[in-house]
Structure formats: structure tokens, C-alpha cells
Design a protein around this motif. Structure first.
Motif, PDB file in Angstrom:
ATOM      1  N   CYS A  71     -72.555  34.568  -7.547  1.00 15.20           N
ATOM      2  CA  CYS A  71     -73.887  34.391  -7.934  1.00 15.20           C
ATOM      3  C   CYS A  71     -74.265  35.385  -8.934  1.00 15.20           C
ATOM      4  CB  CYS A  71     -74.912  34.507  -6.765  1.00 15.20           C
ATOM      5  SG  CYS A  71     -74.803  33.172  -5.683  1.00 15.20           S
ATOM      6  N   HIS A  72     -73.993  36.579  -8.826  1.00 15.45           N
ATOM      7  CA  HIS A  72     -74.056  37.755  -9.855  1.00 15.45           C
ATOM      8  C   HIS A  72     -73.448  37.440 -11.343  1.00 15.45           C
ATOM      9  CE1 HIS A  72     -73.779  41.694 -11.766  1.00 15.45           C
ATOM     10  NE2 HIS A  72     -72.439  41.629 -12.001  1.00 15.45           N
ATOM     11  N   LEU A  73     -72.180  36.669 -11.214  1.00 11.20           N
ATOM     12  CA  LEU A  73     -71.615  36.438 -12.385  1.00 11.20           C
ATOM     13  C   LEU A  73     -72.582  35.442 -13.254  1.00 11.20           C
ATOM     14  CD1 LEU A  73     -67.983  36.076 -11.475  1.00 11.20           C
ATOM     15  CD2 LEU A  73     -68.906  37.793 -12.976  1.00 11.20           C
ATOM     16  N   HIS A  85     -63.520  41.693 -14.539  1.00  9.26           N
ATOM     17  CA  HIS A  85     -63.701  42.776 -13.637  1.00  9.26           C
ATOM     18  C   HIS A  85     -64.134  42.337 -12.143  1.00  9.26           C
ATOM     19  CE1 HIS A  85     -65.812  46.291 -11.902  1.00  9.26           C
ATOM     20  NE2 HIS A  85     -67.013  45.511 -11.635  1.00  9.26           N
ATOM     21  N   HIS A  86     -64.832  41.217 -12.264  1.00  9.78           N
ATOM     22  CA  HIS A  86     -65.199  40.845 -11.087  1.00  9.78           C
ATOM     23  C   HIS A  86     -64.357  39.937 -10.277  1.00  9.78           C
ATOM     24  CE1 HIS A  86     -69.302  42.681 -10.432  1.00  9.78           C
ATOM     25  NE2 HIS A  86     -69.512  42.442 -11.864  1.00  9.78           N
ATOM     26  N   VAL A  87     -63.528  39.423 -10.859  1.00  9.80           N
ATOM     27  CA  VAL A  87     -62.394  38.488 -10.549  1.00  9.80           C
ATOM     28  C   VAL A  87     -61.586  39.592  -9.923  1.00  9.80           C
ATOM     29  CG1 VAL A  87     -60.281  37.036 -11.181  1.00  9.80           C
ATOM     30  CG2 VAL A  87     -62.605  36.628 -11.890  1.00  9.80           C
ATOM     31  N   ASP A 131     -65.393  40.785 -20.772  1.00  7.66           N
ATOM     32  CA  ASP A 131     -64.850  41.654 -19.826  1.00  7.66           C
ATOM     33  C   ASP A 131     -65.433  41.584 -18.572  1.00  7.66           C
ATOM     34  OD1 ASP A 131     -63.156  42.330 -21.795  1.00  7.66           O
ATOM     35  OD2 ASP A 131     -63.970  44.136 -22.458  1.00  7.66           O
ATOM     36  N   HIS A 132     -66.669  41.123 -18.433  1.00  8.77           N
ATOM     37  CA  HIS A 132     -67.420  41.104 -17.150  1.00  8.77           C
ATOM     38  C   HIS A 132     -66.540  40.366 -16.142  1.00  8.77           C
ATOM     39  CE1 HIS A 132     -71.298  40.320 -14.606  1.00  8.77           C
ATOM     40  NE2 HIS A 132     -70.993  41.527 -14.468  1.00  8.77           N
ATOM     41  N   ILE A 133     -66.296  39.073 -16.635  1.00 10.71           N
ATOM     42  CA  ILE A 133     -65.808  38.045 -15.154  1.00 10.71           C
ATOM     43  C   ILE A 133     -64.514  38.842 -14.849  1.00 10.71           C
ATOM     44  CG2 ILE A 133     -64.195  35.935 -15.136  1.00 10.71           C
ATOM     45  CD1 ILE A 133     -66.818  34.601 -16.284  1.00 10.71           C
TER      46      ILE A 133
HETATM   47 NI    NI Z   1     -71.071  42.998 -12.931  1.00 12.23          NI
END
Ligand code: NI
Length: 173
Positions: A45-47, A141-143, A137-139
Motif C-alpha cells: 500500500c505504501h508503494l 528498497h521495499h522489496v 530505487d524506491h521499489i
Molecule cells: Ni518508502
């Protein structure tokens, strides 16, 4: 890196999220196996929320003259936007559709447009190219965080399952 290559990398992101959550049960999606960290559903959800925010920022940089951005408040959003009750597939599609829509826009820009700037309240001046790099780069990092949660499930199974069950798990026979 050439802009076309950046856009291809941007379009790869949604597949990373789909792969990261593949095969997880509803219970696993909502579980918080690592103390103090979001559940996997909350991460997705954050993504999705971040994708739409980033897309809006990129559009504003393209359209407006040095727009300003405030700080995002991811913890407050996750706490207040019903993230444990949202639909995984809807969130995954939002990520995909947002990036597909933006990719059409990004592919039709002039090279100079990637040097257009926005002003971030904490990080200062950011070019469109730098903003796109951050989104890409955000995805990953969370993956990585989702991978750590999935590993924590395996570790918990290792501690709680009797030895006879563990013999059937890959690597223990
Ligand atoms: Ni984030």
C-alpha cells in the motif's frame, strides 16, 4: 544513463513487487513477523501511495516552473489509510498503471525536460532525472524488506516445526 533505459527500468518495478509477494497467504500478507516493521500488505500500500505521489511530483516538474514539494509522511499514511484492509491486487495494479501512464509521458519528453527542477523541502533542488531515479530505487528498497519478512516466516517455521516436518523442507533432507 540514457533516458530510454531509465524508463525501461521504471517499467520493470511493478514486476519486482509482484514477484516479491507471489504465493503469500492473506495471513502472511497481514502478519508482522519483524517487530516494529510494516506488514507486507502495508508495504505494498505504501508503494502504491508513493507511486501516485511521485507521479504527481514528476508531472508538476514537467508542467510547472520549479514547484515545491513537502515531506511525505509514510508512517502516518500507513497508520491512517486502512492499509491492513486494502486489496492487494488493486494496489499492484495501481502501481503498474501509474508507471505505464507516466512512461508514456516520459518517453515523449525532450532530453532537456529531464533537467527541469522541483524544490524538495528537505532535499532541495531535484531534477526530473533525479526524481525518476529515486522513484526507480524506491521499489527495490521495499522489496528487500518483504524478502526479510518472508525469511522470518521460514525461520519461525524452523523453530516451531518438529524435526520430522523439517526433513521434508528443501535443504534438510
Ligand atoms: Ni518508502
Amino acid at each position: 544513463m540514457h533516458h530510454a533505459q531509465l524508463v525501461r527500468e521504471y517499467l520493470d518495478g511493478p514486476f519486482l513487487v509482484r514477484d516479491a509477494v507471489a504465493g503469500m497467504t492473506p495471513e502472511q500478507l497481514c502478519a508482522k513477523p519483524i517487530l516494529g516493521q510494516w506488514s507486507t500488505l502495508e508495504v505494498v500500500c505504501h508503494l502504491a501511495d508513493a507511486e501516485m505521489l511521485y507521479a504527481e511530483r514528476m508531472k508538476r516538474v514537467i508542467v510547472e516552473d520549479e514547484p515545491t514539494f513537502g515531506r511525505a509522511e509514510p508512517d502516518a499514511c500507513v497508520a491512517r489509510l486502512a492499509c491492513q484492509h486494502r486489496n492487494l491486487e488493486v494496489e499492484l495494479r495501481l502501481i503498474e498503471l501509474t508507471r505505464c501512464q507516466m512512461a508514456h509521458i516520459l518517453r515523449h519528453l525532450e532530453p532537456d525536460d529531464y533537467q527541469r527542477c522541483g524544490i524538495h523541502s528537505a532535499d532541495g533542488r531535484l531534477t526530473l532525472k533525479e526524481l525518476l531515479r529515486r522513484v526507480i530505487d524506491h521499489i527495490p528498497h521495499h522489496v528487500r524488506c518483504i524478502g526479510e519478512k518472508r525469511q522470518a516466516f521460514k525461520d519461525a517455521a524452523w523453530k516451531t516445526q518438529p524435526a520430522a516436518v523439517l526433513e521434508g523442507i528443501d535443504g534438510f533432507d
